[in-house]
Design a protein around this motif. Structure first.
Motif, PDB file in Angstrom:
ATOM      1  N   SER A 113       0.741  -1.051  -0.029  1.00 48.13           N
ATOM      2  CA  SER A 113       0.155  -0.061  -0.040  1.00 48.13           C
ATOM      3  C   SER A 113       0.779   1.355  -0.090  1.00 48.13           C
ATOM      4  N   VAL A 114       1.950   1.049   0.876  1.00 53.01           N
ATOM      5  CA  VAL A 114       2.962   2.427   0.882  1.00 53.01           C
ATOM      6  C   VAL A 114       3.349   2.391  -0.394  1.00 53.01           C
ATOM      7  N   VAL A 115       4.078   1.451  -1.166  1.00 56.68           N
ATOM      8  CA  VAL A 115       4.768   1.611  -2.337  1.00 56.68           C
ATOM      9  C   VAL A 115       3.939   1.971  -3.335  1.00 56.68           C
ATOM     10  N   MET A 116       2.889   1.710  -3.574  1.00 57.29           N
ATOM     11  CA  MET A 116       1.648   2.030  -4.441  1.00 57.29           C
ATOM     12  C   MET A 116       1.467   3.521  -4.327  1.00 57.29           C
ATOM     13  N   VAL A 117       1.294   3.852  -3.299  1.00 58.72           N
ATOM     14  CA  VAL A 117       1.057   5.404  -3.024  1.00 58.72           C
ATOM     15  C   VAL A 117       2.143   6.231  -3.439  1.00 58.72           C
ATOM     16  N   VAL A 118       3.113   5.878  -3.329  1.00 64.75           N
ATOM     17  CA  VAL A 118       4.352   6.396  -3.502  1.00 64.75           C
ATOM     18  C   VAL A 118       4.566   6.493  -5.436  1.00 64.75           C
ATOM     19  N   TYR A 119       4.221   5.342  -5.480  1.00 61.75           N
ATOM     20  CA  TYR A 119       4.232   4.757  -7.322  1.00 61.75           C
ATOM     21  C   TYR A 119       3.274   5.865  -7.843  1.00 61.75           C
ATOM     22  N   PHE A 120       2.032   6.030  -7.463  1.00 63.28           N
ATOM     23  CA  PHE A 120       1.047   6.724  -8.162  1.00 63.28           C
ATOM     24  C   PHE A 120       1.296   8.294  -7.808  1.00 63.28           C
ATOM     25  N   THR A 121       1.761   8.496  -6.698  1.00 64.33           N
ATOM     26  CA  THR A 121       2.037   9.922  -6.532  1.00 64.33           C
ATOM     27  C   THR A 121       3.235  10.563  -7.524  1.00 64.33           C
ATOM     28  N   ALA A 122       4.163   9.567  -7.639  1.00 64.12           N
ATOM     29  CA  ALA A 122       5.369   9.857  -8.446  1.00 64.12           C
ATOM     30  C   ALA A 122       4.685  10.060 -10.081  1.00 64.12           C
ATOM     31  N   TYR A 123       3.855   9.282 -10.376  1.00 63.64           N
ATOM     32  CA  TYR A 123       3.217   9.430 -11.701  1.00 63.64           C
ATOM     33  C   TYR A 123       2.290  10.822 -11.753  1.00 63.64           C
ATOM     34  N   THR A 124       1.763  11.209 -10.622  1.00 66.06           N
ATOM     35  CA  THR A 124       1.090  12.291 -10.712  1.00 66.06           C
ATOM     36  C   THR A 124       2.181  13.608 -10.719  1.00 66.06           C
ATOM     37  N   ILE A 125       3.129  13.393 -10.058  1.00 61.64           N
ATOM     38  CA  ILE A 125       4.214  14.643 -10.327  1.00 61.64           C
ATOM     39  C   ILE A 125       4.677  14.748 -11.689  1.00 61.64           C
ATOM     40  N   PHE A 126       5.076  13.839 -12.214  1.00 63.89           N
ATOM     41  CA  PHE A 126       5.408  13.885 -13.608  1.00 63.89           C
ATOM     42  C   PHE A 126       4.307  14.202 -14.661  1.00 63.89           C
ATOM     43  N   ASN A 127       3.301  13.488 -14.732  1.00 59.91           N
ATOM     44  CA  ASN A 127       2.215  13.448 -15.700  1.00 59.91           C
ATOM     45  C   ASN A 127       1.645  14.661 -15.691  1.00 59.91           C
ATOM     46  N   LEU A 128       1.048  15.226 -14.589  1.00 59.00           N
ATOM     47  CA  LEU A 128       0.034  16.411 -14.533  1.00 59.00           C
ATOM     48  C   LEU A 128       0.676  17.575 -15.191  1.00 59.00           C
ATOM     49  N   PRO A 129       2.086  17.883 -14.899  1.00 61.31           N
ATOM     50  CA  PRO A 129       2.747  19.181 -15.881  1.00 61.31           C
ATOM     51  C   PRO A 129       3.082  18.659 -17.040  1.00 61.31           C
ATOM     52  N   TYR A 130       3.389  17.284 -17.325  1.00 64.77           N
ATOM     53  CA  TYR A 130       3.457  16.956 -18.556  1.00 64.77           C
ATOM     54  C   TYR A 130       2.243  17.191 -19.496  1.00 64.77           C
TER      55      TYR A 130
END
Length: 455
Positions: A113-130
């Protein structure tokens, strides 16, 4: 033309899609399967982990989008976030499949659960500005379509990586849990490299630095909701992507328990097509790339939402044929299905992706505000909810109909469990795809309307 983009810039920006979409492929296709067949987690629990960890991004998506809107640096508003997200994404990918041995399943679930939260947050940090960049890079209606053509090319390349390269690495590394661990390390570095490359390749991209009025987050969302084309596109994508997520979550189970990989011709095996899943990735994405110029041509002579309806209708109808697949199906039938799905997938990706920056640009026309980030945040939230709902539905369906989880050993699944797999991919997934069409038919943002409103 002032708004015309160089080919190198389009390619450089498009390259970032390889990393972000590879992230989605790895979780959409393999996470539920990995948890259920190698970690001994009940499919319903695995689906719930995927759903609720994505649900936590309800707050982070709009906030990160708003944060990037209000950021001014010499790198622009978007690229610093993309750089940080790329680094974090690679590390999270490695951690997701390299799972320590825990004494209790509760600790295992907590770790995932913790790793997936980090995983999806990393996706957000890249993908939203992208995703916010295209609306800033050009104001040309057709140039955005051209830009999205390159995105679709790299989305298809991510399909090759996620569905051909990843399972091939797993098999060459010995299969089982160890194979997934090796695959995650290699794929983690690949997706990180592509994201960082996009950051530096877009250093000359046009970006805006207008001051955004100090509206609260809720005020921003409220005014964004008045953008009718954006709302309709978001609802259509929510429904459509839920169907896609049902397909991706179910397909690994289908090729393992419901079909026969020995039907693959020997010459394809010699080329590295070691399973029906890798064949799916190669054929579908190959067909998508080959037919992309045709979709691009029609996108210049037809309204994009009309073309989107044609593409999603074709995709949904082809998806219904999964219901008739079985152990005796010849490989040629499987391949033809993948080709048909790939053709329509290219159209769905191109039109859907090019309509998003149009809807965002329409907001600037209406309000005079530069808030591409908040719109990308809302859109990304819709995307994540859809991609989380699919595995949740499939997980509970499999569990309810008697699927038996394992930790790597061979398990004979019941007829009921096998039937659940076919229901997921052959009925539920096409239903969601076709159910998005009414909302696309109500979409009314055309090139003429955008130009008139701009004038």
């Amino acid at each position: 033309m002032a708004d015309q983009l160089s080919t190198s810039l389009k390619v450089g920006w498009g390259f970032g899609s390889f990393g972000s979409i590879t992230m989605m492929y790895l979780t959409s296709f393999f996470a539920l399967f990995f948890m259920s067949t190698f970690l001994g987690i009940d499919p319903a629990i695995g689906g719930s982990i995927l759903f609720f960890t994505r649900l936590l991004n309800i707050a982070t998506d709009p906030l990160i989008g708003l944060w990037s809107d209000r950021t001014n640096t010499r790198w622009g508003r978007r690229r610093p976030f993309m750089f940080a997200g790329g680094i974090l994404a690679g590390l999270a990918c490695i951690s997701l499949f390299n799972v320590p041995n825990f004494e209790s399943q509760s600790l295992l679930i907590a770790y995932l659960s913790v790793v997936m939260v980090v995983y999806f947050t990393a996706y957000t940090i890249f993908n939203l500005p992208y995703l916010a960049m295209p609306a800033e890079m050009t104001q040309s209606y057709h140039e955005r379509t051209s830009l999205m053509t390159w995105r679709v090319i790299f989305v298809s390349a991510a399909g090759f990586a996620g569905l051909w390269l990843a399972p091939t690495i797993v098999k060459l590394a010995g299969g089982g849990r160890g194979g997934y661990e090796t695959m995650a390390v290699i794929m983690g570095f690949l997706l990180m490299a592509s994201m960082i490359f996009a950051v530096f390749a877009t250093r000359n991209a046009k970006f805006t630095s207008f001051e955004v009025p100090n509206y609260t987050l809720m005020e921003q969302i409220k005014t964004a909701a008045a953008n009718r084309p954006f709302v309709l596109l978001s609802v259509a994508k929510l429904i459509q992507l839920t169907g896609l997520a049902c397909t991706t979550a179910t397909l690994p189970f289908l090729v393992k328990y419901g079909m026969d990989s020995s039907t693959i011709p020997g010459w394809l095996v010699a080329l590295g097509i070691v399973s029906l899943l890798s064949a799916y990735g190669l054929i579908l994405n190959g067909a998508s790339i080959i037919t992309l110029p045709i979709w691009t041509y029609f996108a210049k002579s037809m309204e994009k939402h009309h073309l989107f309806v044609i593409a999603i209708a074709g995709y949904g109808i082809c998806g219904l044929t999964w219901w008739f697949a079985d152990l005796s199906e010849p490989f040629i039938v499987y391949a033809l299905r993948c080709i048909a799905l790939g053709i329509f997938t290219g159209g769905v990706l191109l039109t859907g992706q090019s309509m998003l920056p149009d809807a965002i640009a329409y907001d600037h026309v209406r309000t005079g505000l530069r808030r591409e980030g908040i719109f990308s945040g809302i859109y990304s939230f819709v995307e994540k909810i859809a991609l989380a709902t699919g595995p949740l539905i499939i997980g509970f369906l499999l569990s309810f109909m008697g699927f038996v989880e394992s930790t790597g050993e061979s398990v004979q699944q019941s007829e009921s469990a096998i039937r659940a797999i076919y229901i997921g991919i052959g009925l539920l997934a096409p239903f969601f795809a076709l159910a998005s069409i009414p909302f696309l038919l109500m979409y009314d943002l055309t090139e003429d309307k955008l130009q008139i409103d701009t004038a």
